[in-house]
Design a protein around this motif. Structure first.
Motif, PDB file in Angstrom:
ATOM      1  N   ARG A  64       0.808  -1.219   0.000  1.00 26.65           N
ATOM      2  CA  ARG A  64       0.000   0.000   0.000  1.00 26.65           C
ATOM      3  C   ARG A  64       0.847   1.278   0.000  1.00 26.65           C
ATOM      4  NH1 ARG A  64       0.102  -1.788   5.320  1.00 26.65           N
ATOM      5  NH2 ARG A  64       0.595  -0.169   6.819  1.00 26.65           N
ATOM      6  N   ALA A  65       2.100   1.146  -0.299  1.00 29.25           N
ATOM      7  CA  ALA A  65       3.019   2.283  -0.246  1.00 29.25           C
ATOM      8  C   ALA A  65       2.720   3.288  -1.355  1.00 29.25           C
ATOM      9  CB  ALA A  65       4.456   1.803  -0.366  1.00 29.25           C
ATOM     10  N   ASN A  66       2.801   4.554  -0.999  1.00 30.01           N
ATOM     11  CA  ASN A  66       2.680   5.632  -1.977  1.00 30.01           C
ATOM     12  C   ASN A  66       4.101   5.900  -2.488  1.00 30.01           C
ATOM     13  OD1 ASN A  66       2.399   7.997  -3.385  1.00 30.01           O
ATOM     14  ND2 ASN A  66       1.096   8.992  -1.849  1.00 30.01           N
ATOM     15  N   LEU A  67       4.456   5.260  -3.587  1.00 25.85           N
ATOM     16  CA  LEU A  67       5.837   5.312  -4.083  1.00 25.85           C
ATOM     17  C   LEU A  67       6.270   6.721  -4.441  1.00 25.85           C
ATOM     18  CD1 LEU A  67       6.009   2.094  -6.266  1.00 25.85           C
ATOM     19  CD2 LEU A  67       6.814   2.451  -3.937  1.00 25.85           C
ATOM     20  N   THR A  68       5.384   7.502  -5.007  1.00 26.74           N
ATOM     21  CA  THR A  68       5.743   8.870  -5.399  1.00 26.74           C
ATOM     22  C   THR A  68       6.135   9.693  -4.183  1.00 26.74           C
ATOM     23  OG1 THR A  68       4.165   8.704  -7.212  1.00 26.74           O
ATOM     24  CG2 THR A  68       4.945  10.905  -6.639  1.00 26.74           C
ATOM     25  N   LYS A  69       5.343   9.607  -3.140  1.00 34.33           N
ATOM     26  CA  LYS A  69       5.617  10.365  -1.917  1.00 34.33           C
ATOM     27  C   LYS A  69       6.918   9.911  -1.264  1.00 34.33           C
ATOM     28  CE  LYS A  69       3.393  11.617   2.437  1.00 34.33           C
ATOM     29  NZ  LYS A  69       2.191  11.406   3.263  1.00 34.33           N
ATOM     30  N   LEU A  70       7.108   8.592  -1.188  1.00 39.05           N
ATOM     31  CA  LEU A  70       8.324   8.067  -0.568  1.00 39.05           C
ATOM     32  C   LEU A  70       9.562   8.420  -1.386  1.00 39.05           C
ATOM     33  CD1 LEU A  70       7.001   4.584   0.554  1.00 39.05           C
ATOM     34  CD2 LEU A  70       7.485   6.555   2.004  1.00 39.05           C
ATOM     35  N   ARG A 100       9.944  11.063  -3.246  1.00 38.38           N
ATOM     36  CA  ARG A 100      10.232  12.491  -3.007  1.00 38.38           C
ATOM     37  C   ARG A 100      10.967  12.683  -1.692  1.00 38.38           C
ATOM     38  NH1 ARG A 100       4.780  13.953  -4.838  1.00 38.38           N
ATOM     39  NH2 ARG A 100       4.275  13.884  -2.629  1.00 38.38           N
ATOM     40  N   LYS A 101      10.585  11.918  -0.667  1.00 38.83           N
ATOM     41  CA  LYS A 101      11.265  12.028   0.628  1.00 38.83           C
ATOM     42  C   LYS A 101      12.724  11.589   0.517  1.00 38.83           C
ATOM     43  CE  LYS A 101       7.256  11.576   3.625  1.00 38.83           C
ATOM     44  NZ  LYS A 101       6.662  10.841   4.747  1.00 38.83           N
TER      45      LYS A 101
END
Length: 53
Positions: free
Chosen positions: A29-35, A37-38
């Motif tokens: 369920r990971a939000n790859l785009t957000k991660l 960017r981090k």
């Protein structure tokens, strides 16, 4: 990773943060785009610190 930084350029805390974020990317369920960017933000911090030297 950015072109001219190595993993050794990161602080120990940044290394742990990148490792944790990378592990979270493996979750279904990971939000790859957000991660991503981090992780890029951590890389930019390390690069800016390296360029100040």
């Amino acid at each position: 990773m950015a072109d001219d930084i190595k993993f050794s350029d990161f602080t120990p805390a940044e290394k742990r943060r990148v490792a944790a974020l990378t592990a979270r990317m493996a979750l279904p369920r990971a939000n790859l785009t957000k991660l991503r960017r981090k992780v890029e933000r951590v890389e930019q911090d390390a690069l800016s610190r390296k360029n100040k030297k």
